[in-house]
Design a protein around this motif. Structure first.
Motif, PDB file in Angstrom:
ATOM      1  N   LEU A   1      -7.980   8.433 -13.461  1.00 39.42           N
ATOM      2  CA  LEU A   1      -7.981   7.239 -14.308  1.00 39.42           C
ATOM      3  C   LEU A   1      -7.401   6.043 -13.564  1.00 39.42           C
ATOM      4  CD1 LEU A   1      -6.876   8.730 -17.750  1.00 39.42           C
ATOM      5  CD2 LEU A   1      -9.129   7.898 -17.124  1.00 39.42           C
ATOM      6  N   THR A   2      -6.359   6.307 -12.776  1.00 41.76           N
ATOM      7  CA  THR A   2      -5.738   5.226 -12.021  1.00 41.76           C
ATOM      8  C   THR A   2      -6.744   4.581 -11.083  1.00 41.76           C
ATOM      9  OG1 THR A   2      -3.693   6.459 -12.100  1.00 41.76           O
ATOM     10  CG2 THR A   2      -3.792   4.684 -10.521  1.00 41.76           C
ATOM     11  N   LYS A   3      -7.527   5.442 -10.428  1.00 41.96           N
ATOM     12  CA  LYS A   3      -8.511   4.914  -9.486  1.00 41.96           C
ATOM     13  C   LYS A   3      -9.631   4.179 -10.214  1.00 41.96           C
ATOM     14  CE  LYS A   3      -8.371   8.370  -6.403  1.00 41.96           C
ATOM     15  NZ  LYS A   3      -9.036   9.583  -5.949  1.00 41.96           N
ATOM     16  N   GLU A   4     -10.156   4.803 -11.283  1.00 39.18           N
ATOM     17  CA  GLU A   4     -11.276   4.204 -12.012  1.00 39.18           C
ATOM     18  C   GLU A   4     -10.907   2.862 -12.636  1.00 39.18           C
ATOM     19  OE1 GLU A   4     -12.848   6.948 -14.945  1.00 39.18           O
ATOM     20  OE2 GLU A   4     -12.971   8.457 -13.362  1.00 39.18           O
ATOM     21  N   LEU A   5      -9.722   2.794 -13.211  1.00 38.27           N
ATOM     22  CA  LEU A   5      -9.362   1.615 -13.993  1.00 38.27           C
ATOM     23  C   LEU A   5      -8.520   0.630 -13.194  1.00 38.27           C
ATOM     24  CD1 LEU A   5      -8.282   3.612 -17.144  1.00 38.27           C
ATOM     25  CD2 LEU A   5     -10.492   2.552 -16.768  1.00 38.27           C
TER      26      LEU A   5
ATOM     27  N   PRO B   1      -0.205  -4.495  -7.014  1.00 40.38           N
ATOM     28  CA  PRO B   1      -1.358  -4.063  -7.803  1.00 40.38           C
ATOM     29  C   PRO B   1      -2.008  -2.805  -7.219  1.00 40.38           C
ATOM     30  CG  PRO B   1      -1.474  -6.420  -7.358  1.00 40.38           C
ATOM     31  CD  PRO B   1      -0.339  -5.887  -6.561  1.00 40.38           C
ATOM     32  N   ASN B   2      -2.461  -1.943  -8.091  1.00 35.04           N
ATOM     33  CA  ASN B   2      -3.216  -0.737  -7.753  1.00 35.04           C
ATOM     34  C   ASN B   2      -2.444   0.290  -6.943  1.00 35.04           C
ATOM     35  OD1 ASN B   2      -5.330  -2.084  -8.939  1.00 35.04           O
ATOM     36  ND2 ASN B   2      -6.117  -2.822  -6.975  1.00 35.04           N
ATOM     37  N   GLU B   3      -1.134   0.254  -6.988  1.00 34.95           N
ATOM     38  CA  GLU B   3      -0.422   1.308  -6.291  1.00 34.95           C
ATOM     39  C   GLU B   3       0.331   2.192  -7.280  1.00 34.95           C
ATOM     40  OE1 GLU B   3       2.797   0.461  -3.690  1.00 34.95           O
ATOM     41  OE2 GLU B   3       3.732  -0.980  -5.029  1.00 34.95           O
ATOM     42  N   VAL B   4       0.658   3.386  -6.804  1.00 42.50           N
ATOM     43  CA  VAL B   4       1.450   4.308  -7.605  1.00 42.50           C
ATOM     44  C   VAL B   4       2.803   4.424  -6.922  1.00 42.50           C
ATOM     45  CG1 VAL B   4       1.665   6.652  -8.503  1.00 42.50           C
ATOM     46  CG2 VAL B   4      -0.591   5.590  -8.309  1.00 42.50           C
TER      47      VAL B   4
ATOM     48  N   VAL C   1      -2.035  15.724 -13.785  1.00 46.03           N
ATOM     49  CA  VAL C   1      -1.873  14.886 -12.594  1.00 46.03           C
ATOM     50  C   VAL C   1      -3.236  14.422 -12.074  1.00 46.03           C
ATOM     51  CG1 VAL C   1      -1.296  15.009 -10.148  1.00 46.03           C
ATOM     52  CG2 VAL C   1       0.369  15.691 -11.851  1.00 46.03           C
ATOM     53  N   ASN C   2      -4.194  15.331 -12.040  1.00 44.87           N
ATOM     54  CA  ASN C   2      -5.526  14.938 -11.576  1.00 44.87           C
ATOM     55  C   ASN C   2      -6.161  13.916 -12.504  1.00 44.87           C
ATOM     56  OD1 ASN C   2      -5.424  16.500  -9.320  1.00 44.87           O
ATOM     57  ND2 ASN C   2      -6.617  18.199 -10.160  1.00 44.87           N
ATOM     58  N   LEU C   3      -5.962  14.114 -13.812  1.00 44.61           N
ATOM     59  CA  LEU C   3      -6.502  13.164 -14.787  1.00 44.61           C
ATOM     60  C   LEU C   3      -5.898  11.779 -14.570  1.00 44.61           C
ATOM     61  CD1 LEU C   3      -8.013  12.488 -17.458  1.00 44.61           C
ATOM     62  CD2 LEU C   3      -5.952  13.187 -18.659  1.00 44.61           C
ATOM     63  N   LEU C   4      -4.575  11.741 -14.417  1.00 43.65           N
ATOM     64  CA  LEU C   4      -3.904  10.450 -14.196  1.00 43.65           C
ATOM     65  C   LEU C   4      -4.396   9.804 -12.907  1.00 43.65           C
ATOM     66  CD1 LEU C   4      -0.156  10.893 -15.146  1.00 43.65           C
ATOM     67  CD2 LEU C   4      -1.725   9.172 -16.001  1.00 43.65           C
TER      68      LEU C   4
ATOM     69  N   MET D   1      -5.051   9.990  -0.893  1.00 43.10           N
ATOM     70  CA  MET D   1      -4.931   8.879  -1.795  1.00 43.10           C
ATOM     71  C   MET D   1      -3.853   7.902  -1.345  1.00 43.10           C
ATOM     72  SD  MET D   1      -3.136  10.937  -4.965  1.00 43.10           S
ATOM     73  CE  MET D   1      -4.228  10.185  -6.142  1.00 43.10           C
ATOM     74  N   SER D   2      -3.073   8.302  -0.348  1.00 43.93           N
ATOM     75  CA  SER D   2      -1.973   7.433   0.039  1.00 43.93           C
ATOM     76  C   SER D   2      -2.464   6.317   0.939  1.00 43.93           C
ATOM     77  CB  SER D   2      -0.886   8.226   0.735  1.00 43.93           C
ATOM     78  OG  SER D   2      -1.451   8.908   1.804  1.00 43.93           O
ATOM     79  N   LYS D   3      -1.781   5.198   0.837  1.00 42.65           N
ATOM     80  CA  LYS D   3      -2.144   4.054   1.649  1.00 42.65           C
ATOM     81  C   LYS D   3      -1.246   4.030   2.878  1.00 42.65           C
ATOM     82  CE  LYS D   3      -3.292   1.685  -2.577  1.00 42.65           C
ATOM     83  NZ  LYS D   3      -2.871   0.714  -3.555  1.00 42.65           N
ATOM     84  N   SER D   4      -1.685   3.352   3.892  1.00 42.13           N
ATOM     85  CA  SER D   4      -0.863   3.320   5.091  1.00 42.13           C
ATOM     86  C   SER D   4       0.240   2.283   4.935  1.00 42.13           C
ATOM     87  CB  SER D   4      -1.730   2.985   6.304  1.00 42.13           C
ATOM     88  OG  SER D   4      -2.008   1.610   6.297  1.00 42.13           O
ATOM     89  N   ALA D   5       1.244   2.416   5.777  1.00 40.23           N
ATOM     90  CA  ALA D   5       2.413   1.544   5.675  1.00 40.23           C
ATOM     91  C   ALA D   5       2.025   0.075   5.821  1.00 40.23           C
ATOM     92  CB  ALA D   5       3.437   1.925   6.726  1.00 40.23           C
ATOM     93  N   ASN D   6       0.977  -0.173   6.597  1.00 43.50           N
ATOM     94  CA  ASN D   6       0.616  -1.557   6.897  1.00 43.50           C
ATOM     95  C   ASN D   6       0.096  -2.323   5.699  1.00 43.50           C
ATOM     96  OD1 ASN D   6       1.278  -1.014   9.512  1.00 43.50           O
ATOM     97  ND2 ASN D   6      -0.808  -0.387  10.056  1.00 43.50           N
ATOM     98  N   ASP D   7      -0.442  -1.577   4.704  1.00 47.04           N
ATOM     99  CA  ASP D   7      -1.000  -2.246   3.538  1.00 47.04           C
ATOM    100  C   ASP D   7       0.028  -3.098   2.817  1.00 47.04           C
ATOM    101  OD1 ASP D   7      -3.158  -0.909   4.233  1.00 47.04           O
ATOM    102  OD2 ASP D   7      -3.286   0.414   2.501  1.00 47.04           O
ATOM    103  N   TYR D   8       1.314  -2.785   3.015  1.00 48.16           N
ATOM    104  CA  TYR D   8       2.328  -3.456   2.227  1.00 48.16           C
ATOM    105  C   TYR D   8       3.000  -4.592   2.975  1.00 48.16           C
ATOM    106  CZ  TYR D   8       1.447   0.479  -0.604  1.00 48.16           C
ATOM    107  OH  TYR D   8       0.813   1.391  -1.361  1.00 48.16           O
ATOM    108  N   THR D   9       2.713  -4.713   4.252  1.00 47.10           N
ATOM    109  CA  THR D   9       3.342  -5.789   5.000  1.00 47.10           C
ATOM    110  C   THR D   9       2.647  -7.108   4.712  1.00 47.10           C
ATOM    111  OG1 THR D   9       2.001  -5.109   6.851  1.00 47.10           O
ATOM    112  CG2 THR D   9       4.306  -4.413   6.862  1.00 47.10           C
ATOM    113  N   THR D  10       1.355  -7.043   4.320  1.00 52.25           N
ATOM    114  CA  THR D  10       0.672  -8.268   3.930  1.00 52.25           C
ATOM    115  C   THR D  10       1.308  -8.779   2.656  1.00 52.25           C
ATOM    116  OG1 THR D  10      -0.912  -6.905   2.777  1.00 52.25           O
ATOM    117  CG2 THR D  10      -1.560  -7.686   4.956  1.00 52.25           C
ATOM    118  N   ALA D  11       1.453 -10.098   2.574  1.00 51.40           N
ATOM    119  CA  ALA D  11       2.236 -10.657   1.488  1.00 51.40           C
ATOM    120  C   ALA D  11       1.414 -10.775   0.214  1.00 51.40           C
ATOM    121  CB  ALA D  11       2.806 -12.007   1.897  1.00 51.40           C
TER     122      ALA D  11
END
Lengths: 368, 332
Positions: free
Chosen positions: B206-210, B45-48, B200-203, B1-11
């Motif tokens: 839900l995070t992904k769905e919503l 947006p859309n990150e934990v 934790v799984n429920l959260l 579920m984790s995003k790569s470091a590069n996803d955050y360098t975009t502004a």
């Protein structure tokens, strides 16, 4: 090691340990088939339903389980801390060096509590007397059990605080509990517990209220003290990380029963009970991908622990168990002896109370 | 579920921008608790984002100040580009309730024992005047089902539920207004291990769905690493390190993060036997008299002479992108 299991007994209790095993082990504390229940307005709560284990000197036994599984009641009944009534130990024995401690807490006129078995609790804030200085509270134990004079006892208390690695112990001994942080209070509790050099230290969730950094300090302290004094530790916890760090032997409890026991390696690397396996899979592991760890998904155990007013028939875990069979709901499984990973024959033999280890099931598993 | 470091360098514009946020509590006689001191953090947006630290480090205060439960002493929080008021009035809470919500730690004290589950979960919907009672009913039933409870539970009271079930009620209450941003303040600490995984799984689902954005506060490092995309480490009111969960957990830069992670016992006896004892001495200092310079200097095994005089700023580490931040003189 082969272990014969008497399946025909049909009772919930563990298979009896053979006389030969008993002779080789020489446990310090031996608990057999302990049953504790509580009479309440709502009915009888069967908190402990047939628990057997041994503890050897210098070893750490971890009792693992979720809230309400009977782990605290088990040790409290050994310490005589169960209020009776409503509590009742209606079956079972517990012997310390051969002496029955359920019948009487006194050996040779001396109370074994505080002297032979002492205890530290989860919440040090509420376990100490707020109106007495820390030094006096520790000294009191020594005056009662050892007959020390007040000043002798106080000096010894300062030494004990130093052993528990409390800085400026002489000054700290004159302070009251509110002047201590939680981590320091837990050290003071430990100093008090080891005051009479007990044979067994019972630690009931000693680090649950603490932060990880303080937890690491306290666990290290307990380990060091065990090395110095050779005492046995019974560690109650629900944190498998703490178990992995501290334990030699592990006993997993569920709904008042022992579902699996064995050495720490047996429990972690070849656990034989679905509940133990479930607990392991419900926790994230922190293996890096390059060390062979994969991005796992947590596998939750569905449902919640049973109500002990009315424990399920058969195996108490069957309503939540992914491997449940028809027999599981009807008849309680016996303790089946399992192979052990550790070469040494010390400590608890690996046993699990699960029908999957019945010969019929085992035979099916071997077939392709 | 984790995003790569590069996803955050975009502004990407941040959803929640916390800048130089300060929260002090006055104790009288000139004394004050420095609960949160100059914290800046962007939440996309859309990150934990996981927030970890010892008790007393100000994690919960930060979370509560961000959603407006505490007034801000200084600094600001912007949500989707709009600056939020320093002190919330009733209208502000009403306006923000459908955008930001909070899930609390203690499932026992955070639910009103005299309200039924239906009343608790539907309370937020009273803000929506356009909904008929029938629609409200339907929505409550839908949300109870989503969090794994039965719609028949509506007429029951909180005491009839277990801790895990109550936490699900708290989740349904927070999410029924379909907020974009949710602060989860230690939502699993009070629960048993087997039930923690359920919540934790429920959260996570839900995070992904919503498409929710979460600030997940906890002290269980393994769990935070598991659920979060990025992790922020807090010590005595300040952020000391920010990065993706894998970076912070497996390659900690700040000496405090190193000790924190080294103190976390792993459920693996072999690993534990081989690990050297890495405990640090001392405890977190009082947030009333904060030390000058780096707040960790007095416990730090790598402290240098200027650490106790100069305050290190939270800055990007050279060569690791602009989202890998650390506040330590070792990296300046």
């Amino acid at each position: 090691m082969t272990h014969s299991t008497d399946n025909s007994a049909g009772s919930t209790v563990g298979a009896p340990i053979t006389a030969q095993q008993q002779a080789t082990r020489q446990p310090l504390l031996r608990v057999d088939d302990l049953h504790v229940d509580f009479q309440t307005y709502g009915g009888v709560v069967q908190a402990v339903r047939g628990v057997s284990f041994e503890v050897a000197a210098g070893q750490t036994l971890a009792i693992v389980g979720e809230s309400g599984c009977g782990k605290s009641v088990t040790v409290q009944s050994l310490m005589g801390l169960i209020p009776m009534p409503p509590g009742r130990i209606h079956k079972g024995t517990a012997t310390l060096r051969g002496h029955d401690i359920l019948a009487s807490k006194f050996v040779g006129g001396q109370d074994i509590r505080g002297r032979e078995i002492s205890m530290i609790f989860q919440d040090p804030m509420t376990s100490l007397n707020p109106t007495m200085t820390i030094g006096r509270q520790i000294a009191e134990t020594l005056e009662v059990h050892r007959g020390y004079s007040q000043s002798q006892a106080f000096n010894r208390a300062v030494e004990l605080l130093e052993m528990s690695k409390i800085p400026e112990a002489a000054k700290r001994a004159k302070q009251y509990p509110f002047e201590f942080s939680v981590g320091m209070l837990q050290r003071a509790m430990i100093a008090m517990a080891i005051a009479c050099e007990p044979a067994i230290l019972v630690a009931d969730e000693p680090t649950t209220a603490l932060d990880v950094t303080i937890q690491a300090q306290i666990l290290d302290l307990l380990g060091d003290l065990q090395q110095e004094t050779g005492m046995a530790i019974i560690l109650i916890t629900h944190d498998l990380g703490v178990v992995a760090r501290m334990a030699d032997d592990v006993m997993v409890m569920y709904a008042g029963e022992v579902v699996e026991r064995g050495s720490v390696d047996d429990i972690f690397y070849c656990s034989g009970h679905p509940y133990t396996q479930g607990l392991r899979l419900a926790m994230p592991s922190n293996k890096r991908a390059e060390d062979g760890g994969a991005e796992q998904t947590l596998l939750a155990i569905d449902g919640s622990p049973p109500d002990l007013f009315n424990p399920p028939t058969g195996c108490a875990y069957h309503p939540r168990c992914p491997h449940a069979m028809n027999v599981c709901a009807q008849q309680a499984p016996a303790q089946y002896g399992l192979g052990s990973t550790s070469a040494s024959n010390q400590g608890l033999s690996h046993q699990a109370a699960c029908w999957l280890h019945h010969e019929l099931c085992a035979a099916q598993k071997d077939q392709p | 579920m984790s995003k790569s470091a590069n996803d955050y360098t975009t502004a990407n514009p941040a959803l929640v921008e916390i800048s130089h946020l300060v929260k002090h509590f006055e104790l009288g006689r000139g004394q004050r608790v420095h609960a949160v001191d100059d914290v800046s953090l962007s939440i996309y947006p859309n990150e934990v984002v996981g927030l970890v630290g010892e008790s007393g480090s100000g994690k919960s205060t930060l979370g509560k100040t961000v959603v407006g439960l505490h007034d801000k002493t200084a600094g600001q929080v912007t949500f989707n580009g709009t600056q939020l008021p320093a002190r919330y009035g009733g209208d502000d809470f009403r306006a923000m309730a459908s955008k930001m919500q909070m899930i609390f730690q203690d499932p026992y004290s955070s639910l009103n024992p005299r309200m039924t589950v239906g009343e608790i979960v539907s309370e937020g919907l009273r803000l929506r005047q356009d909904l008929t009672p029938a629609v409200v009913q339907e929505k409550v039933a839908h949300w109870l089902r989503l969090v794994g409870l039965s719609p028949d539970h509506q007429s029951r009271y909180p005491h009839e539920f277990s801790g895990g079930q109550r936490q699900r009620i708290g989740i349904a209450r927070a999410l029924i207004l379909e907020p974009e941003f949710v602060v989860c303040d230690e939502p699993i600490s009070a629960l048993d291990v087997s039930v923690q995984a359920q919540v934790v799984n429920l959260l996570g689902d839900l995070t992904k769905e919503l498409g929710l954005t979460l600030l997940f506060i906890a002290h269980d490092l393994s769990m935070v690493r598991y659920i979060s995309d990025r992790m922020a480490v807090m010590y005595l009111g300040c952020l000391v390190e920010v990065g993706t969960s894998a970076q912070v957990f497996f390659d900690p830069k700040h000496p405090y993060t190193e000790t924190l992670i080294a103190s976390n016992p792993e459920a693996d006896p072999e690993h534990e036997r081989q690990r050297p004892s890495t405990t640090i001495q001392g405890e977190i200092p009082s947030p009333i008299n904060v030390p000058a310079g780096c707040r960790f200097a007095n416990r730090c095994p790598k402290a240098m002479s200027h650490c106790s005089t100069q305050t290190p700023l939270l800055k990007p580490i050279a060569g690791e992108g602009d989202q890998r931040l650390v506040a330590c003189h070792l990296y300046t």
